[in-house]
Design a protein around this motif. Structure first.
Motif, PDB file in Angstrom:
ATOM      1  N   ASP A   1       0.812  -1.221   0.000  1.00  0.00           N
ATOM      2  CA  ASP A   1       0.000   0.000   0.000  1.00  0.00           C
ATOM      3  C   ASP A   1       0.842   1.267   0.000  1.00  0.00           C
ATOM      4  O   ASP A   1       0.284   2.375   0.031  1.00  0.00           O
ATOM      5  CB  ASP A   1      -0.912   0.012   1.218  1.00  0.00           C
ATOM      6  N   GLY A   2       2.164   1.121   0.007  1.00  0.00           N
ATOM      7  CA  GLY A   2       3.030   2.292  -0.083  1.00  0.00           C
ATOM      8  C   GLY A   2       3.491   2.847   1.243  1.00  0.00           C
ATOM      9  O   GLY A   2       3.998   3.981   1.291  1.00  0.00           O
ATOM     10  N   ALA A   3       3.339   2.088   2.318  1.00  0.00           N
ATOM     11  CA  ALA A   3       3.766   2.572   3.631  1.00  0.00           C
ATOM     12  C   ALA A   3       5.290   2.563   3.726  1.00  0.00           C
ATOM     13  O   ALA A   3       5.947   1.615   3.304  1.00  0.00           O
ATOM     14  CB  ALA A   3       3.171   1.704   4.742  1.00  0.00           C
ATOM     15  N   SER A   4       5.838   3.614   4.284  1.00  0.00           N
ATOM     16  CA  SER A   4       7.275   3.694   4.468  1.00  0.00           C
ATOM     17  C   SER A   4       7.703   2.798   5.629  1.00  0.00           C
ATOM     18  O   SER A   4       6.882   2.280   6.381  1.00  0.00           O
ATOM     19  CB  SER A   4       7.695   5.138   4.744  1.00  0.00           C
ATOM     20  N   VAL A   5       9.025   2.635   5.801  1.00  0.00           N
ATOM     21  CA  VAL A   5       9.542   1.807   6.888  1.00  0.00           C
ATOM     22  C   VAL A   5       9.150   2.406   8.238  1.00  0.00           C
ATOM     23  O   VAL A   5       8.767   1.686   9.164  1.00  0.00           O
ATOM     24  CB  VAL A   5      11.073   1.676   6.777  1.00  0.00           C
ATOM     25  N   TRP A   6       9.236   3.722   8.345  1.00  0.00           N
ATOM     26  CA  TRP A   6       8.865   4.373   9.601  1.00  0.00           C
ATOM     27  C   TRP A   6       7.387   4.150   9.910  1.00  0.00           C
ATOM     28  O   TRP A   6       7.018   3.912  11.075  1.00  0.00           O
ATOM     29  CB  TRP A   6       9.173   5.867   9.530  1.00  0.00           C
ATOM     30  N   ARG A   7       6.530   4.233   8.910  1.00  0.00           N
ATOM     31  CA  ARG A   7       5.098   4.039   9.155  1.00  0.00           C
ATOM     32  C   ARG A   7       4.807   2.585   9.534  1.00  0.00           C
ATOM     33  O   ARG A   7       3.938   2.323  10.360  1.00  0.00           O
ATOM     34  CB  ARG A   7       4.303   4.438   7.915  1.00  0.00           C
ATOM     35  N   GLN A   8       5.521   1.644   8.925  1.00  0.00           N
ATOM     36  CA  GLN A   8       5.344   0.236   9.314  1.00  0.00           C
ATOM     37  C   GLN A   8       5.716   0.035  10.779  1.00  0.00           C
ATOM     38  O   GLN A   8       5.039  -0.696  11.512  1.00  0.00           O
ATOM     39  CB  GLN A   8       6.218  -0.659   8.438  1.00  0.00           C
ATOM     40  N   TYR A   9       6.799   0.688  11.202  1.00  0.00           N
ATOM     41  CA  TYR A   9       7.249   0.557  12.594  1.00  0.00           C
ATOM     42  C   TYR A   9       6.305   1.262  13.552  1.00  0.00           C
ATOM     43  O   TYR A   9       5.860   0.680  14.557  1.00  0.00           O
ATOM     44  CB  TYR A   9       8.667   1.120  12.713  1.00  0.00           C
ATOM     45  N   TRP A  10       5.961   2.515  13.266  1.00  0.00           N
ATOM     46  CA  TRP A  10       5.251   3.364  14.221  1.00  0.00           C
ATOM     47  C   TRP A  10       3.758   3.058  14.291  1.00  0.00           C
ATOM     48  O   TRP A  10       3.169   3.077  15.385  1.00  0.00           O
ATOM     49  CB  TRP A  10       5.480   4.830  13.861  1.00  0.00           C
ATOM     50  N   GLN A  11       3.146   2.749  13.165  1.00  0.00           N
ATOM     51  CA  GLN A  11       1.695   2.598  13.141  1.00  0.00           C
ATOM     52  C   GLN A  11       1.214   1.147  13.071  1.00  0.00           C
ATOM     53  O   GLN A  11       0.024   0.904  13.309  1.00  0.00           O
ATOM     54  CB  GLN A  11       1.120   3.378  11.950  1.00  0.00           C
ATOM     55  N   ILE A  12       2.093   0.219  12.755  1.00  0.00           N
ATOM     56  CA  ILE A  12       1.644  -1.176  12.613  1.00  0.00           C
ATOM     57  C   ILE A  12       2.285  -2.075  13.670  1.00  0.00           C
ATOM     58  O   ILE A  12       1.588  -2.726  14.450  1.00  0.00           O
ATOM     59  CB  ILE A  12       1.962  -1.702  11.201  1.00  0.00           C
ATOM     60  N   VAL A  13       3.607  -2.116  13.704  1.00  0.00           N
ATOM     61  CA  VAL A  13       4.293  -3.061  14.590  1.00  0.00           C
ATOM     62  C   VAL A  13       4.292  -2.580  16.032  1.00  0.00           C
ATOM     63  O   VAL A  13       3.979  -3.346  16.956  1.00  0.00           O
ATOM     64  CB  VAL A  13       5.728  -3.307  14.093  1.00  0.00           C
ATOM     65  N   LEU A  14       4.634  -1.316  16.263  1.00  0.00           N
ATOM     66  CA  LEU A  14       4.765  -0.821  17.636  1.00  0.00           C
ATOM     67  C   LEU A  14       3.460  -0.898  18.427  1.00  0.00           C
ATOM     68  O   LEU A  14       3.484  -1.295  19.599  1.00  0.00           O
ATOM     69  CB  LEU A  14       5.299   0.612  17.617  1.00  0.00           C
ATOM     70  N   PRO A  15       2.296  -0.543  17.869  1.00  0.00           N
ATOM     71  CA  PRO A  15       1.058  -0.704  18.656  1.00  0.00           C
ATOM     72  C   PRO A  15       0.777  -2.146  19.063  1.00  0.00           C
ATOM     73  O   PRO A  15       0.147  -2.384  20.095  1.00  0.00           O
ATOM     74  CB  PRO A  15      -0.026  -0.171  17.709  1.00  0.00           C
TER      75      PRO A  15
END
Length: 263
Positions: free
Chosen positions: A194-208
Motif C-alpha cells: 500500500d506504499g507505507a514507508s519503513v517508519w510508518r510500518q514501525y510506528w503505526q503497525i508493529v509498535l502498537p
C-alpha cells in the motif's frame, strides 16, 4: 409428572501433592517478604528501645516518628525529583531505541542480522565493575558546557541516563525482537504494497502490537533504574544532584548511624 433430582456435587479430593505445593508457595512468599516486613518492623520502633532490648523483642511502642524524621532530614522530595529526572527519560529512550533495533533485526533479512542482535545482548553480560575505571575517566574528559550544571558529563543526570540506556537496551532489544518475530509478516508486507514507508510500518503497525511487551519492559526498567545505587554513587559527586538511592547516605552520620531511621 416426573421430578428431576440433582445429586450433590462431589468434591474433588485434595491430593497430598497439592498440599505440599501450596505449603511451598506460602513458605516461599513469606521468605521473600520477611526482609521487607522486618525492615518495616524496625522502622516503627525507636532506636532507644531496640538498643536496650534488641531487635528480636516485643515492642513497647510503635510510631511513624522515624518516617517523619527520615523525610525531613533527607530532603526526600528533592532527591525523588532527581530520580524522576533520570528514570523517566532513561526508560522512554531505552524503549524507543530498543524497539527500533528490534524492528530492524526482526523484520528485515541481512547477513549480520543475528550477529547485531548478539552484540547488543552481550552487552548485558559485561559486569558493571569491569568498565567503571575507564568510564569514570571518560566522563571526566567529556565537556558539556552550557548543557549540564557541572559542565561535564560527569556529575550530571544526563550521564546517568546514558549509562542506563547503554546497559538496558541490549536486554530490551532481545525481548522485543523475539516478540516482533511472532507477528505475522503479512502485516508489513500488505503495508508495503500500500506504499507505507519503513517508519510508518514501525510506528503505526508493529509498535502498537507490542504494547504488552513494552508495558512489561517499562515496569522492569523503572524498577531497575529507580533502585540503581552503583552508578548513582560513582558518577554523581554533588549531593544536590544525587538520586534518592545514593541520597539515603545523608541519613548516616559521621560517628553514628540510626539503623531504625535508615530502615
Amino acid at each position: 409428572m416426573s421430578t428431576i433430582t440433582v445429586s450433590p456435587k462431589q468434591r474433588t479430593p485434595i491430593r497430598p501433592a497439592r498440599i505440599l505445593l501450596h505449603t511451598f508457595l506460602v513458605a516461599t512468599a513469606l521468605a521473600w517478604l520477611a526482609p521487607l516486613l522486618w525492615a518495616l518492623f524496625a522502622a516503627l520502633r525507636p532506636y532507644s528501645e531496640t538498643s536496650n532490648k534488641g531487635y528480636v523483642s516485643w515492642p513497647d511502642k510503635l510510631s511513624f516518628d522515624n518516617f517523619t524524621n527520615a523525610y525531613l532530614q533527607s530532603d526526600m522530595m528533592h532527591y525523588f525529583g532527581n530520580t524522576l529526572i533520570i528514570a523517566i527519560p532513561a526508560v522512554l529512550l531505552t524503549l524507543f531505541l530498543s524497539s527500533c533495533i528490534a524492528f530492524y533485526v526482526s523484520r528485515f533479512d541481512f547477513r549480520v542480522n543475528l550477529f547485531l542482535l548478539l552484540v547488543f545482548t552481550a552487552g548485558n553480560l559485561l559486569p558493571q565493575q569491569v568498565i567503571i575505571t575507564p568510564l569514570y575517566r571518560l566522563y571526566l574528559l567529556i565537556d558539556l558546557p552550557g548543557i549540564t550544571m557541572s559542565g561535564k558529563l560527569y556529575d550530571s543526570a544526563l550521564g546517568l541516563v546514558l549509562i542506563h540506556m547503554a546497559f538496558q537496551s541490549g536486554f530490551c532489544a532481545f525481548v522485543l525482537s523475539n516478540y516482533m518475530r511472532m507477528l505475522p509478516h503479512e502485516l508489513t508486507e500488505a503495508a508495503l504494497v500500500d506504499g507505507a514507508s519503513v517508519w510508518r510500518q514501525y510506528w503505526q503497525i508493529v509498535l502498537p502490537l507490542c504494547k504488552p511487551a513494552m508495558a512489561a519492559l517499562a515496569t522492569l526498567l523503572s524498577i531497575w533504574i529507580y533502585n540503581d545505587f552503583f552508578w548513582a554513587i560513582v558518577l554523581i559527586s554533588t549531593g544536590e544532584n544525587m538520586p534518592i538511592t545514593s541520597a539515603l547516605n545523608n541519613l548516616s552520620g559521621q560517628y553514628f548511624t540510626d539503623p531504625n531511621l535508615v530502615a
